[in-house]
Structures are given as structure tokens and as C-alpha cells.
Design an enzyme around this catalytic site. Structure first.
Site: not given
Ligand code: NAD
Length: 229
Positions: A56, A88-89, A106, A114, A172-174
Site C-alpha cells: 500500500r 480515516q485514510n 487511523h 515502535c 466518502g465514508t461508509s
Molecule cells: P469505506 O471503504 O468503508 O467506505 C467508503 C465510502 O465511500 C462508501 O460509502 C462509498 O459509497 C463511498 N465512495 C466510494 N467512492 C466514492 C466517490 N468517488 N466519492 C464519494 N464517495 C465514494 O471507507 P471508510 O468509511 O473510510 O472506512 C474504512 C477504513 O479503511 C478506514 O478506517 C481507513 O483507514 C481504511 N482505508 C483507507 C484507505 C485510504 O487511506 N485511502 C483505503 C481503504 C481503506
């Protein structure tokens, strides 16, 4: 000038080509969450977990911020009131777009933690298990990722910002991962207006005053324009 707290999730990075978490198949890049995102997984198969985050981290070199990250960076530069972007990313696309008033609750792919002394440091390379910590000498460096069951970073600062917020925006969060999924209720409790920008209504949509459905790359620049122009 009012105070804004923004929460972003994997959906804001989707248009940059980074897979979301629970997207199609409920997997993260082909892995079950339990196998790569828990302290138990790290203990039982450190090679797999470290390699997963190495891949990643390496993949970040091939992606760039999209219009949504750039719009939030513009808001950060131009908004004279208080602002906190909580993500959260674990990617670094917000900061590469230029956002500064932000917090990675996160953790970050480009950092190591460490497990012995707790020091966090920038980390760009591959991170094999048992890498020695330069601070304490223990062979205990791990990816600086907050796993399920671990305490997210910055909760006190986030809760204080939510208590002062006039507007809370979730992008953009579920709405499936706590405690972030509960921020909308905290913000409402303190009197903030609430807005959701997501591809589809999320698990917590009913908590928002307003929900706009669509791609972040379109919705976020439009909302930022509305706030600033
Ligand atoms: P999630 O994957 O659970 O949800 C993503 C949400 O984004 C969904 O509701 C979806 O409908 C929506 N979505 C998808 N494409 C979109 C777009 N183009 N525009 C707007 N919305 C869009 O993600 P989450 O809620 O962030 O929870 C997942 C966990 O996964 C987090 O804690 C994170 O740390 C981790 N994660 C991070 C990354 C990253 O850093 N980019 C990637 C994957 C997972």
C-alpha cells in the site's frame, strides 16, 4: 467566521485509484479485514501484515490527489474560521494536495510505530517485521496503522473541535467504523449543522441534516465553492 470539522474516508481517494475498504466484495485489496487490520493478525502473521502495508505504501508513488483533495486544500488555505480535516485514510493525498489543518486518526502508511517505546517516525521504505527502532533499539517497528480494537489518534482534539463546530461535513465514508461513525451524533449534540457528501447514502445518513449523493471529485469542489465564493 464559523468553525468546520470535516471527516473524510476511503471514498475521497477512490477517484485517485486507491481502493475503498468495504467496496465490492467487502475486502481491502483482496484481503479480509481480520487478516490485515487487527493486532491478532499482526501477531500471528507479521510477514503478511507488514507486506500488505509495504505494498500500500509503495502504491502511493503511483497516485495523485484528485479534485476533492485539492478543493479541501483550497478551503484550508482560504477559510478564515476554525477548520479541522480529520481523515480515516492512511494515504497522504490530503497533505500532497496542500491541506495543513488535518489529523490522521487511523495512522499513516508513510510512518512507522515502535511497539516497544511508542515513538512514531516518518518511513518511506519497506518495513520488514522486527526492524530495529532507532530510538530505543528494540526490534519492534510496525506500520503506524490503527488496527481494529486500538485507540485512534487525536480523539481529545477531535472531540474538542466537534464540541465547537458550527458545521460537520462527512465525505466518502461508509459510516461503519467507530468511533468516526459517531462524530455526526457528537456534532449534532453540540448544535452543529451536518452535511454528508457520499457516493450513496451511508449507514448513518439519517443523522445528517442534508445528504448529497455523488462522486467526491464533483461534490466537494462544488461545496467548497459554495462556502468560499
Ligand atoms: P469505506 O471503504 O468503508 O467506505 C467508503 C465510502 O465511500 C462508501 O460509502 C462509498 O459509497 C463511498 N465512495 C466510494 N467512492 C466514492 C466517490 N468517488 N466519492 C464519494 N464517495 C465514494 O471507507 P471508510 O468509511 O473510510 O472506512 C474504512 C477504513 O479503511 C478506514 O478506517 C481507513 O483507514 C481504511 N482505508 C483507507 C484507505 C485510504 O487511506 N485511502 C483505503 C481503504 C481503506
Amino acid at each position: 467566521m464559523s468553525s468546520i470539522v470535516i471527516l473524510t474516508g476511503a471514498g475521497i481517494s477512490a477517484e485517485s485509484g486507491i481502493a475503498t475498504f468495504r467496496g465490492p466484495g467487502g475486502l481491502w485489496e483482496g484481503h479480509r479485514v481480520e487478516d490485515v487490520c487487527t493486532p491478532e493478525a499482526l501477531a500471528s502473521d507479521p510477514v503478511l501484515v507488514h507486506r500488505f502495508y509495504d505494498l500500500r505504501r509503495a502504491a502511493l508513488a503511483g497516485v495523485v490527489p484528485n479534485a476533492a483533495h485539492l478543493a479541501l486544500a483550497r478551503l484550508d488555505r482560504e477559510w478564515a474560521g476554525e477548520l479541522l480535516i480529520v481523515t480515516q485514510n492512511v494515504d497522504d493525498l490530503h497533505e500532497r494536495a496542500g491541506a495543513r489543518r488535518m489529523l490522521h486518526m487511523h495512522g499513516e502508511l508513510r510512518a512507522a510505530l515502535c511497539a516497544a517505546c511508542g515513538e512514531r517516525r516518518a518511513w518511506e521504505e519497506a518495513l520488514p517485521p522486527a526492524t530495529v527502532c532507532p530510538a530505543c533499539g528494540a526490534a519492534a517497528l510496525r506500520p503506524d496503522i490503527v488496527f481494529f480494537g486500538e485507540m485512534p489518534y487525536g480523539m481529545e482534539r477531535i472531540e474538542a473541535a466537534l464540541a465547537r463546530a458550527d458545521l460537520f461535513v462527512s465525505i466518502g465514508t461508509s459510516g461503519a467504523v467507530y468511533p468516526a461513525a459517531g462524530f455526526v451524533q457528537m456534532a449534532r449534540h453540540h448544535g452543529a449543522a451536518t452535511l454528508e457528501l457520499n457516493l450513496e447514502p451511508s449507514a448513518g445518513s439519517a443523522w445528517f441534516d442534508e445528504t448529497r449523493a455523488g462522486a467526491a471529485g464533483t461534490l466537494v469542489p462544488a461545496w467548497v465553492g459554495q462556502m468560499l465564493d
